[in-house]
Design a protein around this motif. Structure first.
Motif, PDB file in Angstrom:
ATOM      1  N   TYR A 116       0.841  -1.204   0.000  1.00  0.00           N
ATOM      2  CA  TYR A 116       0.000   0.000   0.000  1.00  0.00           C
ATOM      3  C   TYR A 116       0.871   1.247   0.000  1.00  0.00           C
ATOM      4  O   TYR A 116       1.978   1.248   0.555  1.00  0.00           O
ATOM      5  N   CYS A 117       0.352   2.264  -0.617  1.00  0.00           N
ATOM      6  CA  CYS A 117       1.101   3.511  -0.766  1.00  0.00           C
ATOM      7  C   CYS A 117       1.298   4.183   0.603  1.00  0.00           C
ATOM      8  O   CYS A 117       0.352   4.310   1.382  1.00  0.00           O
ATOM      9  N   GLY A 118       2.520   4.642   0.848  1.00  0.00           N
ATOM     10  CA  GLY A 118       2.824   5.342   2.095  1.00  0.00           C
ATOM     11  C   GLY A 118       2.327   6.775   2.096  1.00  0.00           C
ATOM     12  O   GLY A 118       2.322   7.438   3.128  1.00  0.00           O
ATOM     13  N   VAL A 119       1.884   7.256   0.926  1.00  0.00           N
ATOM     14  CA  VAL A 119       1.386   8.632   0.825  1.00  0.00           C
ATOM     15  C   VAL A 119      -0.143   8.667   0.913  1.00  0.00           C
ATOM     16  O   VAL A 119      -0.709   9.413   1.703  1.00  0.00           O
ATOM     17  N   CYS A 120      -0.819   7.809   0.093  1.00  0.00           N
ATOM     18  CA  CYS A 120      -2.292   7.901   0.032  1.00  0.00           C
ATOM     19  C   CYS A 120      -2.977   6.591   0.438  1.00  0.00           C
ATOM     20  O   CYS A 120      -4.207   6.522   0.423  1.00  0.00           O
ATOM     21  N   ALA A 121      -2.214   5.548   0.755  1.00  0.00           N
ATOM     22  CA  ALA A 121      -2.728   4.276   1.282  1.00  0.00           C
ATOM     23  C   ALA A 121      -3.467   3.414   0.251  1.00  0.00           C
ATOM     24  O   ALA A 121      -4.061   2.402   0.600  1.00  0.00           O
ATOM     25  N   LYS A 134       4.651   1.228  -7.707  1.00  0.00           N
ATOM     26  CA  LYS A 134       4.148   2.547  -8.056  1.00  0.00           C
ATOM     27  C   LYS A 134       2.676   2.673  -7.674  1.00  0.00           C
ATOM     28  O   LYS A 134       1.915   1.711  -7.783  1.00  0.00           O
ATOM     29  N   CYS A 135       2.305   3.879  -7.249  1.00  0.00           N
ATOM     30  CA  CYS A 135       0.911   4.167  -6.904  1.00  0.00           C
ATOM     31  C   CYS A 135       0.342   5.108  -7.955  1.00  0.00           C
ATOM     32  O   CYS A 135       1.067   5.894  -8.570  1.00  0.00           O
ATOM     33  N   GLU A 136      -0.978   5.066  -8.128  1.00  0.00           N
ATOM     34  CA  GLU A 136      -1.583   5.967  -9.124  1.00  0.00           C
ATOM     35  C   GLU A 136      -1.457   7.436  -8.721  1.00  0.00           C
ATOM     36  O   GLU A 136      -1.600   8.322  -9.553  1.00  0.00           O
ATOM     37  N   CYS A 137      -1.151   7.704  -7.447  1.00  0.00           N
ATOM     38  CA  CYS A 137      -0.923   9.097  -7.030  1.00  0.00           C
ATOM     39  C   CYS A 137       0.456   9.587  -7.464  1.00  0.00           C
ATOM     40  O   CYS A 137       0.771  10.777  -7.301  1.00  0.00           O
ATOM     41  N   GLY A 138       1.279   8.670  -7.988  1.00  0.00           N
ATOM     42  CA  GLY A 138       2.598   9.067  -8.467  1.00  0.00           C
ATOM     43  C   GLY A 138       3.744   8.636  -7.554  1.00  0.00           C
ATOM     44  O   GLY A 138       4.908   8.691  -7.941  1.00  0.00           O
ATOM     45  N   HIS A 139       3.416   8.208  -6.352  1.00  0.00           N
ATOM     46  CA  HIS A 139       4.463   7.794  -5.415  1.00  0.00           C
ATOM     47  C   HIS A 139       5.123   6.498  -5.893  1.00  0.00           C
ATOM     48  O   HIS A 139       4.427   5.557  -6.273  1.00  0.00           O
ATOM     49  N   VAL A 140       6.446   6.469  -5.882  1.00  0.00           N
ATOM     50  CA  VAL A 140       7.204   5.285  -6.281  1.00  0.00           C
ATOM     51  C   VAL A 140       8.057   4.839  -5.098  1.00  0.00           C
ATOM     52  O   VAL A 140       8.687   5.670  -4.438  1.00  0.00           O
TER      53      VAL A 140
HETATM   54 ZN   LIG Z   1      -0.461   6.856  -3.431  1.00  0.00          ZN
END
Ligand SMILES: [Zn+2]
Length: 271
Positions: A116-121, A134-140
């Motif tokens: 899970y993304c550490g920025v937006c979960a 990679k997350c769809e919010c752009g976080h890698v």
């Molecule tokens: Zn994210």
């Protein structure tokens, strides 16, 4: 010293190979077939029933496709398989396989802890052709490797060995510590030596590096010359530190697979 064998090629995508070997982890433990300490082949891996997202390419070793996998903490082994601590295999497993298992552990543990993304979960997905999630919010997120330094301080022919408060009784080693944000390796060496034993050093010389998968360290080893001060262990990290010179009996040292041992062995006091 444990190092990836020359016959190993890293892979980021699965390939078809005649043989498969899966390094499957449940926390810090690895799945092996007892008593021969074999790793699951393609058939045994299929029997684990793992989703594809849990299988990660690691590399090709002597024609065998090696992959990493992570298992739930309540997973129970069957068919002659059992879990063993990765560290407990030191000395009983071929060193080339141990190095690849260490690499696989870092990959599996990274995949397990970055679902899970550490920025937006939101759920992360694997980025093809890269060791990245990679997350769809752009976080890698890439596997995190934590550099650490190790230094063997020399004073003439004498070497400084220290006993960490957490080490087994009687076991001595070179000084070591993690590098902090903003520091160069050299900064970290001067700081750690000053903090741990209260002395100054000079003439740093690079020795070698070793991946240390507990959980994701890269150990950078150096020697240094004593430059001043009196050895005084900090007692919070270092319980005891002593100079060992020519003719002094050496204390118990780290296992031969470690860079700590290689560093000390290469700098033993000469008579
Ligand atoms: Zn994210």
């Amino acid at each position: 010293m444990i190092a990836t064998p020359a016959s190993f090629t890293p892979l980021l995508q699965p390939i078809d190979a005649a043989q498969t070997r899966t390094f499957a982890f449940r926390g810090n433990e690895i799945l092996v077939r007892e008593p021969e300490l074999a790793f699951p082949d393609a058939q045994a891996t299929a029997a684990l029933g793992l989703a594809e997202a849990r299988l990660l390419p690691v590399g090709l070793h002597d024609g065998v496709y090696c992959q990493a996998a992570w298992l739930e903490k309540d997973f129970q082994p069957r068919d002659g398989f059992a879990f063993r601590g990765l560290r407990s295999l030191f000395g009983s497993l071929d060193e080339a396989l141990l190095a690849i298992a260490g690499r696989a552990f870092q990959v599996a543990d990274w995949a397990r802890t970055h679902r899970y993304c550490g920025v937006c979960a939101r759920p992360m997905r694997r980025e093809p052709g890269e060791r990245a999630m990679k997350c769809e919010c752009g976080h890698v997120a890439y596997p995190r490797i934590s550099p650490a330094m190790m230094v063997l301080v020399k004073r003439g022919e004498a070497i400084l060995l220290a006993r960490n408060v957490a080490a087994p009784p009687g076991r001595f080693s070179a000084l070591a510590g993690f590098i902090e944000p903003g520091e160069s390796v050299e900064d970290a060496i001067h700081r750690e030596v000053r903090e741990e034993v209260g002395i100054e050093v000079k003439d740093l010389r690079y020795f070698a590096s070793q991946s240390w998968p507990f959980p994701g360290s890269l150990m950078l080893a150096f020697t240094a010359e004593y430059a001043g001060g009196e050895v005084k262990p900090d007692t919070t990290e270092i319980a005891e530190a002593r100079w060992f010179g020519p003719g002094d009996a050496l204390p118990q040292l780290s296992p031969s697979q470690s860079i700590s041992r290689a560093l000390i062995d290469a700098n033993l006091p000469r008579r």
